[in-house]
Write an enzyme that holds these catalytic residues in place. Sequence first.
Site, PDB file in Angstrom:
ATOM      1  N   ARG A   1     -28.063  15.095  34.474  1.00  0.00           N
ATOM      2  CA  ARG A   1     -26.936  15.614  34.485  1.00  0.00           C
ATOM      3  C   ARG A   1     -26.388  15.765  35.970  1.00  0.00           C
ATOM      4  O   ARG A   1     -25.073  15.785  36.290  1.00  0.00           O
ATOM      5  CB  ARG A   1     -26.594  16.859  33.688  1.00  0.00           C
ATOM      6  CG  ARG A   1     -26.881  16.303  32.266  1.00  0.00           C
ATOM      7  CD  ARG A   1     -27.120  17.942  31.335  1.00  0.00           C
ATOM      8  NE  ARG A   1     -28.251  18.577  31.788  1.00  0.00           N
ATOM      9  CZ  ARG A   1     -28.607  19.761  31.445  1.00  0.00           C
ATOM     10  NH1 ARG A   1     -27.762  20.526  30.881  1.00  0.00           N
ATOM     11  NH2 ARG A   1     -29.668  20.217  32.008  1.00  0.00           N
TER      12      ARG A   1
ATOM     13  N   ASN B   1     -26.289  16.923  27.786  1.00  0.00           N
ATOM     14  CA  ASN B   1     -27.260  16.538  27.186  1.00  0.00           C
ATOM     15  C   ASN B   1     -27.038  16.685  25.497  1.00  0.00           C
ATOM     16  O   ASN B   1     -26.370  17.668  25.200  1.00  0.00           O
ATOM     17  CB  ASN B   1     -28.630  17.448  27.229  1.00  0.00           C
ATOM     18  CG  ASN B   1     -29.320  17.125  28.630  1.00  0.00           C
ATOM     19  OD1 ASN B   1     -29.113  16.125  29.225  1.00  0.00           O
ATOM     20  ND2 ASN B   1     -29.949  17.897  29.063  1.00  0.00           N
TER      21      ASN B   1
END
Length: 93
Positions: free
Chosen positions: A21, A39
Amino acid sequence: MADYLRAHGYVTGRVQGVSFRFFTQDSAVKHELTGWVRNLPDGRVEFMAEGQRGMLDSFIKDINRGPVAARVTNLELTWDKFTGEFNNFRIRF
């Protein structure tokens, strides 16, 4: 703004627990894109990015590579019209 688009993607592989991320956010900022990344409970990473087509193409190349510890096995990608709804690129938790 004809060359501005939205890319929505789902990344599969070893993409959680490897700073994916943060890597995605850094790449988006580098390419002057807006949107988000998060996620998913099933182990994938989802992102939504908007910006110039050329910058999005470079961003997608980065995502396919991922950070050093990641291993991308699949990227599902859809393209849509640019909306301009985002002010920056952020990580959603």
